[in-house]
Design an enzyme around this catalytic site. Structure first.
Site, PDB file in Angstrom:
ATOM      1  N   GLU B 283       0.823  -1.203   0.000  1.00  0.00           N
ATOM      2  CA  GLU B 283       0.000   0.000   0.000  1.00  0.00           C
ATOM      3  C   GLU B 283       0.863   1.261   0.000  1.00  0.00           C
ATOM      4  O   GLU B 283       0.535   2.246  -0.653  1.00  0.00           O
ATOM      5  CB  GLU B 283      -0.941  -0.025   1.226  1.00  0.00           C
ATOM      6  CG  GLU B 283      -2.115   0.899   1.102  1.00  0.00           C
ATOM      7  CD  GLU B 283      -3.210   0.605   2.141  1.00  0.00           C
ATOM      8  OE1 GLU B 283      -3.639  -0.566   2.238  1.00  0.00           O
ATOM      9  OE2 GLU B 283      -3.608   1.519   2.859  1.00  0.00           O
ATOM     10  N   GLU B 286       2.023   1.693  -3.381  1.00  0.00           N
ATOM     11  CA  GLU B 286       0.910   2.173  -4.209  1.00  0.00           C
ATOM     12  C   GLU B 286       0.689   3.672  -4.019  1.00  0.00           C
ATOM     13  O   GLU B 286       0.512   4.413  -4.989  1.00  0.00           O
ATOM     14  CB  GLU B 286      -0.373   1.406  -3.844  1.00  0.00           C
ATOM     15  CG  GLU B 286      -1.541   1.732  -4.760  1.00  0.00           C
ATOM     16  CD  GLU B 286      -2.853   1.074  -4.322  1.00  0.00           C
ATOM     17  OE1 GLU B 286      -2.853   0.326  -3.333  1.00  0.00           O
ATOM     18  OE2 GLU B 286      -3.866   1.338  -4.983  1.00  0.00           O
ATOM     19  N   SER B 330      -7.367   2.066  -2.053  1.00  0.00           N
ATOM     20  CA  SER B 330      -6.190   1.277  -2.387  1.00  0.00           C
ATOM     21  C   SER B 330      -6.695  -0.056  -2.944  1.00  0.00           C
ATOM     22  O   SER B 330      -7.686  -0.602  -2.459  1.00  0.00           O
ATOM     23  CB  SER B 330      -5.366   1.039  -1.127  1.00  0.00           C
ATOM     24  OG  SER B 330      -4.515  -0.061  -1.314  1.00  0.00           O
ATOM     25  N   LYS B 369     -15.338  -9.356   8.459  1.00  0.00           N
ATOM     26  CA  LYS B 369     -14.326 -10.226   7.849  1.00  0.00           C
ATOM     27  C   LYS B 369     -14.955 -11.525   7.349  1.00  0.00           C
ATOM     28  O   LYS B 369     -14.443 -12.145   6.428  1.00  0.00           O
ATOM     29  CB  LYS B 369     -13.222 -10.548   8.862  1.00  0.00           C
ATOM     30  CG  LYS B 369     -12.334  -9.370   9.198  1.00  0.00           C
ATOM     31  CD  LYS B 369     -11.256  -9.172   8.152  1.00  0.00           C
ATOM     32  CE  LYS B 369     -10.499  -7.882   8.406  1.00  0.00           C
ATOM     33  NZ  LYS B 369      -9.757  -7.431   7.219  1.00  0.00           N
ATOM     34  N   GLU B 372     -16.190 -10.609   4.091  1.00  0.00           N
ATOM     35  CA  GLU B 372     -15.060 -10.366   3.187  1.00  0.00           C
ATOM     36  C   GLU B 372     -14.513 -11.694   2.642  1.00  0.00           C
ATOM     37  O   GLU B 372     -14.259 -11.835   1.444  1.00  0.00           O
ATOM     38  CB  GLU B 372     -13.954  -9.614   3.927  1.00  0.00           C
ATOM     39  CG  GLU B 372     -12.799  -9.201   3.042  1.00  0.00           C
ATOM     40  CD  GLU B 372     -11.661  -8.570   3.839  1.00  0.00           C
ATOM     41  OE1 GLU B 372     -11.332  -9.084   4.921  1.00  0.00           O
ATOM     42  OE2 GLU B 372     -11.101  -7.573   3.367  1.00  0.00           O
ATOM     43  N   GLU B 377     -14.801 -12.512  -5.168  1.00  0.00           N
ATOM     44  CA  GLU B 377     -13.496 -12.161  -5.747  1.00  0.00           C
ATOM     45  C   GLU B 377     -12.321 -12.644  -4.889  1.00  0.00           C
ATOM     46  O   GLU B 377     -11.181 -12.514  -5.289  1.00  0.00           O
ATOM     47  CB  GLU B 377     -13.393 -10.654  -6.013  1.00  0.00           C
ATOM     48  CG  GLU B 377     -13.529  -9.747  -4.812  1.00  0.00           C
ATOM     49  CD  GLU B 377     -14.958  -9.281  -4.560  1.00  0.00           C
ATOM     50  OE1 GLU B 377     -15.901 -10.039  -4.905  1.00  0.00           O
ATOM     51  OE2 GLU B 377     -15.142  -8.194  -3.989  1.00  0.00           O
ATOM     52  N   CYS B 526      -9.912  -1.652  14.888  1.00  0.00           N
ATOM     53  CA  CYS B 526     -10.251  -3.076  15.079  1.00  0.00           C
ATOM     54  C   CYS B 526     -10.373  -3.451  16.548  1.00  0.00           C
ATOM     55  O   CYS B 526     -11.098  -4.378  16.895  1.00  0.00           O
ATOM     56  CB  CYS B 526      -9.196  -3.955  14.436  1.00  0.00           C
ATOM     57  SG  CYS B 526      -8.881  -3.515  12.742  1.00  0.00           S
TER      58      CYS B 526
END
Lengths: 158, 596
Positions: B283, B286, B330, B369, B372, B377, B526
């Site tokens: 990241e 990026e 990101s 999560k 997720e 994907e 978190c």
């Protein structure tokens, strides 16, 4: 824009785009459509920029803002105590018998829906019912048959 | 100027600030008044009525949580009238509640159960209403289950969803005895704007909202001798788990956590902190690449500010609420998913395992999560990258079921290959942590020097303030990044989706000129996640946060790019950040979703 979107936009132009505008807009839609569809509630949420769940919560809180598809004529039989004591059950049975549907249902031709409602304020002339905005009082099974027949005839149906 | 008021509670005088509620005033005297709809995170609702007290001179009882103290007030919190009313109130709540406690997921940690036990509600004087209501359970979401038969309509979840998260997936609908907590058109939680953050689960006093648990699935995997079961643990789990197992909030139980997982029978106990470090390298690169494209190549298609993508609650939120801004995210997967993709490729190869035989489990402070891991994907390894996601709470259940005396476990270390981590990885668990970790690495890549903060502690991005900003000026960069000389890198941190909304609206209106923004769906990051121990409140979050930073301080290596296993991973497998393999395994794309 589809007709619902146009209607809601016009209603929002009149009533504003604040939280408190929800109710008059909902009423405006029901006046036209007889009920609030999922699409129209989403559209209201979008138009005045509030969560769709809030529109749903508001609509379900109030009577007369139905979230289910309604017939052309919505019959609301008063269910409160005075009307009950004065023969509301016979009234309801007569309607159900004539329309061949149960309370809460809509006729297959989408013309009549039977609902119950809270007090209409006509206790002194109980039992009472509403058909759309028209109030009918001191009902008897005979009177109900007469009234309903006239509605059925209105549409060229006996 | 703060005015003081004097009052008497149960015969004891007390002086409090003007505006203090009776509930808080009583607390100062060491008197606990029971509550249900009250939660420190939320606005006062005063609807459950269990906190009623008697105020002298008033015929009606008052809700202690909703009544401010007045000068000269005389209050009784335990009079006969209060006791009998309170008991009736609890009985009435129970009459509407499916009190089949032994079959409830929250059995043993339920506020309603606790309060009925305290008041010894042994009889049933009111008609039980549950059988008349034809409830059904919404279990379609991979993250959250909703069982209206256990709902006491305290509306904590509704307030959480709107006040803390600004999502408004849950609402109050209908009225009177038909009133219920539901979603738009009473759809499944899976089909509405729900971000799966699980804050409603964490705030629910009963078992009406719980996580979808995968406890038996994980036991099955462990019991299957053909399966190699790998487990990863998120940073915030090590500072939360202890609370479920008798430790005070803020206890760091990393070593015991690892030991417990080994004793449970996982074949390899690894660390999400490792892939948090990997996220930083990817990241950070990026971000620098985007800055270069924007500043040097004058490429106006580059999306800045860049937003972090670690928090799956935040991802689903932006997909629903700001779909036109998905290009700002990101493309990095979250540490959990990076880990998952590597376990069934890199790790499988290194350990000479067939990825089809690997079961990848993750322990997360998070319910989002679960969603997720379930996303279509997230199969870049050729398999489902992460098979099962357990919350901190579910792990505690596994540990209790296994009969482990957690306190007595000898501390153990994470296994190797994807078990080594740095202080930068662990601070992912706190709001501002990803930002801090990214800055530690990015600044060093650009300037060749460590970030100019004492002990690498970037204090401006730390704390509990809902939105925080920091500016870091880049001076004397290395040749490759010379174009960044003098650039002031503007960063922002937001936690709790209601704050994310504020920042996004500022970005949208052009009022914010940030380069990089960290977003965390849950208050505190978190460590305050929807999968963390119940209760979670502001004090507990602060303690967990202190523990996270203490954990960071205790680490030998505190910069992600210095993690020896990360260096090895790039050398042996990925080759370079944002390289071909990275793109294939570690990066993802996002889906536009409806806002309504």
């Amino acid at each position: 824009m589809n007709p619902i979107q146009t209607l809601i936009k016009e209603l929002a132009d009149v009533h504003g785009r604040r939280r408190e505008s929800i109710l008059p807009i909902l009423q405006g839609v029901v006046e036209q459509e007889k009920y609030l569809s999922e699409d129209s509630m989403v559209e209201i949420a979008r138009e005045i920029d509030i969560p769709a769940s809030d529109v749903y919560g508001t609509a379900t809180f109030y009577s007369f803002l139905e979230a289910k598809k309604m017939g052309k004529y919505v019959i609301r039989v008063c269910k409160t105590i005075t009307c009950s004591m004065k023969g509301k059950n016979q009234v309801l049975l007569t309607i159900q018998e004539m329309l061949k549907i149960k309370l809460g249902d809509t006729t297959p031709d989408k013309r009549f829906t039977i609902l119950e409602t809270n007090c209409l304020g006509w206790c002194h002339k109980a039992p009472a019912m509403l058909i759309n905005d028209e109030v009918y009082t001191e009902l008897t099974p005979e009177k109900v048959r007469e009234i309903l027949s006239s509605y059925m005839k209105k549409n060229g149906q006996i | 100027m703060s005015k003081k008021v004097n009052l008497i509670i149960n015969g004891l005088p007390v002086e409090v600030q003007h505006g203090t509620t009776i509930l808080d005033a009583a607390k100062e005297l060491g008197i606990t008044i029971p509550t249900l709809c009250f939660h420190k995170d939320l606005c006062v609702a005063g609807n459950c009525r269990v906190c009623v007290v008697e105020v002298a001179g008033q015929r009606r009882l008052s809700a202690a949580c909703a009544t401010p103290c007045d000068e000269g007030m005389e209050i009784l919190t335990n009079s006969l009238k209060v006791r009998s009313s309170r008991k009736h109130i609890i009985e009435l709540l129970l009459s509407e509640h499916n009190a089949d406690c032994t079959k409830c997921y929250r059995n043993g940690n339920c506020e309603l159960q606790e309060i009925s036990s305290e008041y010894k509600i042994m009889t049933q004087d009111f008609i039980e209403l549950v059988p008349f209501k034809h409830y059904s359970i919404d279990a379609y979401s991979p993250s959250i289950m909703k069982d209206d038969s256990k709902c006491i309509r305290c509306q904590r979840c509704v307030r959480t969803c709107s006040e803390l998260q600004g999502v408004n997936a849950l609402t109050v609908a209908h009225k009177g005895d038909k009133m219920k907590i539901t979603t738009f058109f009473e759809k499944s939680m899976r089909d509405v704007v729900c971000t799966n953050c699980g804050q409603c689960v964490n705030h629910c006093p009963t078992g009406a909202l719980v996580e979808k648990n995968y406890i038996e699935d994980v036991w099955d995997a462990i019991a299957n001798p053909k399966k190699h079961v790998v487990v990863q643990t998120a940073p915030a789990v090590r500072v939360g788990l202890g609370e479920e197992l008798g430790f005070p909030p803020g206890s760091r139980v990393t070593g015991k956590l690892v030991a417990a997982l080994k004793r449970l029978g996982f074949d390899s106990v690894l660390d999400t902190d490792f892939s948090a470090d990997l996220t930083i390298v990817e990241e950070g690169t990026e971000l620098l690449t985007r800055l270069k494209k924007a500043l040097v190549d004058k490429d106006d298609t580059v999306k800045l500010p860049m937003a972090t993508s670690c928090s799956p609650g935040w991802i689903k939120y932006i997909e629903h609420m700001y779909p036109e801004y998905l290009g700002h995210l990101s493309t990095c997967k979250s540490p959990q998913q990076m880990f998952g993709a590597l376990v069934k490729t890199y790790y499988a190869k290194a350990r000479n395992l067939d990825p089809a035989d690997i079961v990848s489990v993750s322990i997360m402070p998070c319910t989002a999560k679960k969603f997720e891991a379930w996303r279509p994907e997230m199969h870049d390894s050729g398999y489902r990258d992460v098979d099962y996601v357990l919350t901190t709470r579910e792990l505690a259940i596994l540990i209790k079921q296994a009969g482990l005396d957690f306190d007595k476990l000898e501390e153990a270390r994470y296994d190797r290959l994807m078990g080594d981590s740095t202080g930068a990885g662990v601070i992912f668990g706190a709001t501002g942590g990803v930002m801090e970790a990214a800055l530690r690495t990015a600044y060093e890549i650009v300037t060749g020097r460590e970030v100019p903060f004492k002990n690498l502690d970037i204090m401006p991005v730390r704390g509990m303030e809902g939105i925080r900003e920091a500016v870091i000026k880049i001076e004397n960069p290395v040749k490759e990044w010379a174009f960044l000389d003098g650039v002031e890198l503007k960063c922002a941190v937001a936690h709790g989706l209601v704050n994310a909304k504020k920042v996004m609206d500022a970005v949208k209106s052009g009022k914010a000129d940030y380069h990089f923004i960290e977003f965390m769906a849950c208050p505190g990051g978190c460590l305050g996640g929807g999968g963390q121990p119940i209760p979670t409140n502001p004090e507990i979050r602060q303690k967990r946060m202190n523990a996270i930073y203490a954990e960071d301080k205790s680490m030998k290596v505190r910069k992600s790019h210095e993690n020896p296993e990360i260096i090895k991973l790039y050398k042996d497998f990925l080759k370079e950040p944002l390289g071909e393999k990275s793109h294939q395994l570690l990066h993802t794309k996002y889906t536009k979703r409806d806002r309504f």
